[in-house]
Motif scaffolding. Structure first.
Motif, PDB file in Angstrom:
ATOM      1  N   ASN A   6      22.216  -4.805 -35.583  1.00 44.13           N
ATOM      2  CA  ASN A   6      21.112  -4.675 -35.994  1.00 44.13           C
ATOM      3  C   ASN A   6      20.200  -3.770 -34.536  1.00 44.13           C
ATOM      4  OD1 ASN A   6      21.317  -8.049 -37.060  1.00 44.13           O
ATOM      5  ND2 ASN A   6      20.960  -6.192 -38.421  1.00 44.13           N
ATOM      6  N   TYR A   7      20.738  -3.034 -34.184  1.00 38.22           N
ATOM      7  CA  TYR A   7      20.124  -2.260 -33.038  1.00 38.22           C
ATOM      8  C   TYR A   7      19.486  -1.417 -33.189  1.00 38.22           C
ATOM      9  CZ  TYR A   7      21.066  -0.117 -28.185  1.00 38.22           C
ATOM     10  OH  TYR A   7      20.752   0.196 -27.124  1.00 38.22           O
ATOM     11  N   THR A   8      18.195  -1.722 -32.670  1.00 34.95           N
ATOM     12  CA  THR A   8      16.871  -0.873 -32.803  1.00 34.95           C
ATOM     13  C   THR A   8      16.337  -0.352 -31.256  1.00 34.95           C
ATOM     14  OG1 THR A   8      16.181  -2.128 -34.774  1.00 34.95           O
ATOM     15  CG2 THR A   8      14.432  -0.710 -33.463  1.00 34.95           C
ATOM     16  N   LYS A   9      15.969   0.810 -31.254  1.00 43.57           N
ATOM     17  CA  LYS A   9      15.515   1.092 -29.813  1.00 43.57           C
ATOM     18  C   LYS A   9      14.103   2.079 -30.110  1.00 43.57           C
ATOM     19  CE  LYS A   9      15.299   2.208 -25.421  1.00 43.57           C
ATOM     20  NZ  LYS A   9      15.018   1.390 -24.461  1.00 43.57           N
ATOM     21  N   SER A  10      13.179   1.510 -29.334  1.00 44.95           N
ATOM     22  CA  SER A  10      11.713   2.159 -29.521  1.00 44.95           C
ATOM     23  C   SER A  10      11.547   2.702 -28.102  1.00 44.95           C
ATOM     24  CB  SER A  10      10.664   1.205 -29.865  1.00 44.95           C
ATOM     25  OG  SER A  10      10.941   0.811 -31.480  1.00 44.95           O
ATOM     26  N   VAL A  15      10.402   4.793 -32.820  1.00 41.60           N
ATOM     27  CA  VAL A  15      11.640   4.200 -33.330  1.00 41.60           C
ATOM     28  C   VAL A  15      12.549   5.340 -33.200  1.00 41.60           C
ATOM     29  CG1 VAL A  15      13.154   2.965 -34.893  1.00 41.60           C
ATOM     30  CG2 VAL A  15      10.554   2.263 -34.368  1.00 41.60           C
ATOM     31  N   ASP A  18      17.139   2.801 -35.621  1.00 42.31           N
ATOM     32  CA  ASP A  18      16.426   1.981 -36.512  1.00 42.31           C
ATOM     33  C   ASP A  18      17.227   0.880 -37.137  1.00 42.31           C
ATOM     34  OD1 ASP A  18      14.568   0.504 -38.308  1.00 42.31           O
ATOM     35  OD2 ASP A  18      13.943   2.495 -39.004  1.00 42.31           O
ATOM     36  N   ASP A  19      17.420  -0.275 -36.634  1.00 38.95           N
ATOM     37  CA  ASP A  19      18.330  -1.320 -37.209  1.00 38.95           C
ATOM     38  C   ASP A  19      19.618  -0.896 -37.642  1.00 38.95           C
ATOM     39  OD1 ASP A  19      18.882  -4.036 -38.129  1.00 38.95           O
ATOM     40  OD2 ASP A  19      18.258  -3.312 -40.232  1.00 38.95           O
ATOM     41  N   PRO A  53      18.583  -2.144 -26.066  1.00 38.45           N
ATOM     42  CA  PRO A  53      17.929  -2.143 -27.013  1.00 38.45           C
ATOM     43  C   PRO A  53      16.736  -3.100 -27.050  1.00 38.45           C
ATOM     44  CG  PRO A  53      19.684  -3.596 -27.236  1.00 38.45           C
ATOM     45  CD  PRO A  53      19.979  -2.966 -25.752  1.00 38.45           C
ATOM     46  N   SER A  55      15.676  -4.319 -29.747  1.00 34.12           N
ATOM     47  CA  SER A  55      16.102  -5.571 -30.604  1.00 34.12           C
ATOM     48  C   SER A  55      17.497  -5.207 -30.912  1.00 34.12           C
ATOM     49  CB  SER A  55      15.033  -5.934 -31.599  1.00 34.12           C
ATOM     50  OG  SER A  55      15.355  -5.067 -32.721  1.00 34.12           O
ATOM     51  N   LYS A 195      18.192   6.500 -38.407  1.00 34.40           N
ATOM     52  CA  LYS A 195      18.970   5.702 -39.299  1.00 34.40           C
ATOM     53  C   LYS A 195      20.073   6.162 -39.792  1.00 34.40           C
ATOM     54  CE  LYS A 195      14.524   3.608 -41.490  1.00 34.40           C
ATOM     55  NZ  LYS A 195      13.930   3.345 -42.768  1.00 34.40           N
TER      56      LYS A 195
END
Length: 197
Positions: A6-10, A15, A18-19, A53, A55, A195
């Protein structure tokens, strides 16, 4: 195995990853593909811990050693190829001249090891970057556009190295676009706008 969960980086409210849910196994060669700016390089950065990340997380099943070439490798242009590699090897102090020279031979640069890097073509600098990534015998090798600026002979050298790394049970992850010869790769991961598609 190394996994992104579930790796998200902004970055600046944008973003860039994305997840992402992906796992990379030992003895497999992966191709990350997609248009420029799709997130391939960011994914490599995430895998080796160069970014954190927003999240999600990265999970490693053991304490892997990384060999990394992301974007254009930076070297001291007024020094020789050998000097540069010895300087880098001195950071960890885990290898000596034999391992360095063996890596230079593997990428076809042994005969020009005493030449200054500023005299190298773009393709030779690319191979020198791959040399520094592999010389300490890492478990995971991450290469960003490794075939850029390489002629057919150099492409064959790198292709043979990739096959050897697979045989040595390494995790090999390559980010590239416009690859015609996909038979080198066990798994192809296509990206678009941060993605996995």
């Amino acid at each position: 195995m190394i996994s992104l969960i579930n790796y998200t980086k902004s970055i600046k409210n944008r973003v860039v990853l994305d997840d992402i849910n992906l796992s990379f196994e030992e003895g497999e060669v992966y191709l990350l593909t997609g248009h420029n700016g799709c997130g391939k390089t960011m994914l490599l950065r995430a895998l080796c811990g160069l970014i954190s990340p927003t999240s999600g997380c990265t999970n490693l099943t053991k304490n892997y050693r990384f060999g990394v070439v992301i974007e254009t490798p930076a070297f001291m242009n007024n020094e020789s190829a050998l000097y540069n590699l010895r300087y880098l090897a001195n950071i960890r102090k885990e290898i000596g001249i034999n391992e360095i020279e063996s890596a230079l031979k593997a990428v076809g640069l042994y005969d020009v090891r005493m030449d200054k890097v500023k005299s190298f073509s773009l393709g030779m600098k690319q191979r020198l970057g791959i040399c520094q990534a592999m010389m300490e015998n890492p478990d995971i090798i991450l290469l960003d556009e490794p075939f850029n600026a390489l002629d057919d002979t150099s492409c064959n050298i790198i292709a043979n190295l990739i096959k050897q790394w697979k045989n040595d049970n390494k995790i090999v992850i390559i980010a590239a676009h416009g690859i015609d010869n996909t038979e080198l790769f066990d798994i192809i991961v296509k990206m678009n706008n941060g993605k996995i598609v």
